[in-house]
Design an enzyme around this catalytic site. Structure first.
Site, mmCIF file in Angstrom:
data_model
loop_
_atom_site.group_PDB
_atom_site.id
_atom_site.type_symbol
_atom_site.label_atom_id
_atom_site.label_comp_id
_atom_site.label_asym_id
_atom_site.label_seq_id
_atom_site.Cartn_x
_atom_site.Cartn_y
_atom_site.Cartn_z
ATOM 1 N N ILE A 158 -9.572 66.765 10.217
ATOM 2 C CA ILE A 158 -10.190 66.106 11.377
ATOM 3 C C ILE A 158 -9.257 65.027 11.925
ATOM 4 C CG2 ILE A 158 -12.114 64.630 12.105
ATOM 5 C CD1 ILE A 158 -13.865 66.372 10.159
ATOM 6 N N ALA A 237 -16.397 59.812 10.421
ATOM 7 C CA ALA A 237 -16.425 60.346 9.057
ATOM 8 C C ALA A 237 -17.781 60.097 8.386
ATOM 9 C CB ALA A 237 -15.282 59.741 8.263
ATOM 10 N N ARG A 238 -17.912 58.959 7.740
ATOM 11 C CA ARG A 238 -19.165 58.606 7.093
ATOM 12 C C ARG A 238 -19.412 57.120 7.301
ATOM 13 N NH1 ARG A 238 -20.399 63.227 7.190
ATOM 14 N NH2 ARG A 238 -20.700 64.629 5.420
ATOM 15 N N ASP A 262 -20.239 57.453 15.375
ATOM 16 C CA ASP A 262 -21.086 58.654 15.346
ATOM 17 C C ASP A 262 -21.825 58.753 14.015
ATOM 18 O OD1 ASP A 262 -22.074 61.175 16.347
ATOM 19 O OD2 ASP A 262 -20.690 62.184 14.977
ATOM 20 N N GLU A 267 -28.165 56.478 7.389
ATOM 21 C CA GLU A 267 -28.727 57.247 8.507
ATOM 22 C C GLU A 267 -30.084 57.805 8.101
ATOM 23 O OE1 GLU A 267 -26.022 60.366 9.630
ATOM 24 O OE2 GLU A 267 -24.390 58.954 9.893
ATOM 25 N N HIS A 285 -24.783 61.058 15.064
ATOM 26 C CA HIS A 285 -24.137 62.032 14.157
ATOM 27 C C HIS A 285 -24.100 63.439 14.768
ATOM 28 C CE1 HIS A 285 -23.228 62.847 9.635
ATOM 29 N NE2 HIS A 285 -22.590 63.716 10.410
ATOM 30 N N ILE A 286 -23.494 63.514 15.954
ATOM 31 C CA ILE A 286 -23.423 64.816 16.645
ATOM 32 C C ILE A 286 -22.054 65.463 16.516
ATOM 33 C CG2 ILE A 286 -25.215 64.304 18.365
ATOM 34 C CD1 ILE A 286 -22.764 63.902 20.369
ATOM 35 N N GLY A 287 -21.196 64.911 15.632
ATOM 36 C CA GLY A 287 -19.814 65.398 15.546
ATOM 37 C C GLY A 287 -19.685 66.912 15.541
ATOM 38 N N SER A 288 -20.470 67.580 14.710
ATOM 39 C CA SER A 288 -20.299 69.033 14.588
ATOM 40 C C SER A 288 -21.317 69.807 15.423
ATOM 41 C CB SER A 288 -20.419 69.440 13.119
ATOM 42 O OG SER A 288 -21.692 69.076 12.611
HETATM 43 C C1 DGY Z 1 -20.806 67.605 7.679
HETATM 44 O O1 DGY Z 1 -20.781 68.834 7.799
HETATM 45 O O2 DGY Z 1 -20.467 67.036 6.646
HETATM 46 C C2 DGY Z 1 -21.304 66.834 8.862
HETATM 47 O O3 DGY Z 1 -21.085 65.494 8.787
HETATM 48 C C3 DGY Z 1 -22.762 67.145 9.150
HETATM 49 O O4 DGY Z 1 -22.712 68.045 10.206
#
Ligand code: DGY
Length: 319
Positions: A158, A237-238, A262, A267, A285-288
């Site tokens: 990433i 990331a987290r 994000d 959360e 948390h919409i990254g993916s």
């Molecule tokens: C993951 O896959 O770890 C993401 O953060 C959640 O979609």
């Protein structure tokens, strides 16, 4: 190996297309969440348990899983919600969904950087709040990405995905990682063995590192103090990589100009002080969260599970 399709219990919310993909490959039942009595009842004699990010499976629950269970899959790249050591001790393979999220999350990395640099929260509030008085040359002045130094913490897939895109925006890429990458993966980025060396020249810090006990609150007061004054902080990331007390104090007094977040610690119960900071551009948390990625995540689990069923190796096996 028997020819019968594996029987799967998938826990979590999945788009309809993903449910259809799972059903095409397996005899698959779905549950939105773990029931109060735990997974064992609905799991019965099924061979596969698919979980999702945010659904915990700790050591005690893993030890109590039925003997008929052959594999655990997590519909996520992160697997900190599963005690993989306990799964390994029981001889249960754990699969995740690496690689396939990279582009979607890297795109959100760019969105965070742009949103923070260009004051997206204040801009959206102004126009959606119907208070916009019209254009003027002093309104909502931000900063550009062009010509800025991007410091990336964690130059995995990433981090490198954001680096590629950031170069196209005219940014100079620096990174701090446990170890230096090959020149091919580095792709012109400058390695800093010490975070502090990178921080002093960082205009925009992007957190893209994995989270572990050791990285909890990595970005604390001391590391924020090393950043260039007025740097921007972004996190794809987290949430627990950031010490919220330290970041919020720096956002309030301007040591950090803005943040693009994000992900959050605890959360969805993020620190409520973020809501009062106009210089924070926040996403849930919409990254993916793209349909393309969601389907690739399903494909990744399906391919890994089918490979294991056929007696082969799964490329996405964590333990
Ligand atoms: C993951 O896959 O770890 C993401 O953060 C959640 O979609």
């Amino acid at each position: 190996m028997s020819d019968a399709r594996w029987s799967v219990l998938a826990i979590g919310r999945f788009p309809d297309e993903v449910k259809a993909d799972f059903r095409d490959a397996f005899d698959c039942a779905f549950l939105d969440a773990v029931p109060p009595g735990g997974v064992n009842g609905p799991l019965g004699e099924r061979e596969v348990l698919i979980m999702s990010f945010g659904t915990e499976l700790r050591a005690g629950a893993i030890r109590a899983l039925p003997a008929s269970l052959k594999v655990i899959g997590t519909y996520s790249v992160g697997y900190e919600h599963i005690d993989v050591a306990a799964a390994k001790a029981r001889g249960l393979p754990v699969l995740n969904t690496p690689d396939v999220l990279t582009d979607a999350v890297a795109e959100v990395g760019m969105l965070l950087m742009l949103g923070a640099a260009r004051r997206a929260t204040e801009s959206i509030d102004l126009i959606r709040g119907r208070h916009w008085p019209g254009w003027n040359a002093t309104q909502l002045i931000g900063v550009e990405l062009l010509g800025k130094n991007l410091g990336i913490l964690g130059m995995g897939r990433i981090g490198r995905g954001v680096a590629r895109r950031a170069r196209a925006f005219g940014m100079e890429v620096h990174y701090h990682n446990r170890s230096r990458l090959s020149p091919e993966l580095e792709d012109g980025a400058t390695y800093h063995a010490d975070f502090a060396d990178m921080a002093t020249l960082t205009d925009m810090l992007l957190l893209a590192a994995q989270s572990s006990g050791a990285t909890r609150h990595y970005l604390d007061d001391g590391r924020i103090a090393r950043l260039k004054p007025g740097a921007i902080v972004c996190n794809v990331a987290r949430g627990d990589l950031i010490d919220d007390d330290a970041l919020i104090a720096a956002l309030k007094d301007g040591r950090v100009r803005a943040a693009g977040l994000d992900v959050f610690e605890n959360e969805p119960k993020l620190d409520p002080r973020y809501f009062d900071l106009p210089n924070v551009f926040m996403l849930p948390h919409i990254g993916s969260s793209t349909i393309e990625t969601r389907r690739r995540m399903a494909r990744s689990l399906i391919d890994g599970l089918l490979a294991l069923k056929a007696g082969g190796k799964a490329a996405n096996r964590v333990v």
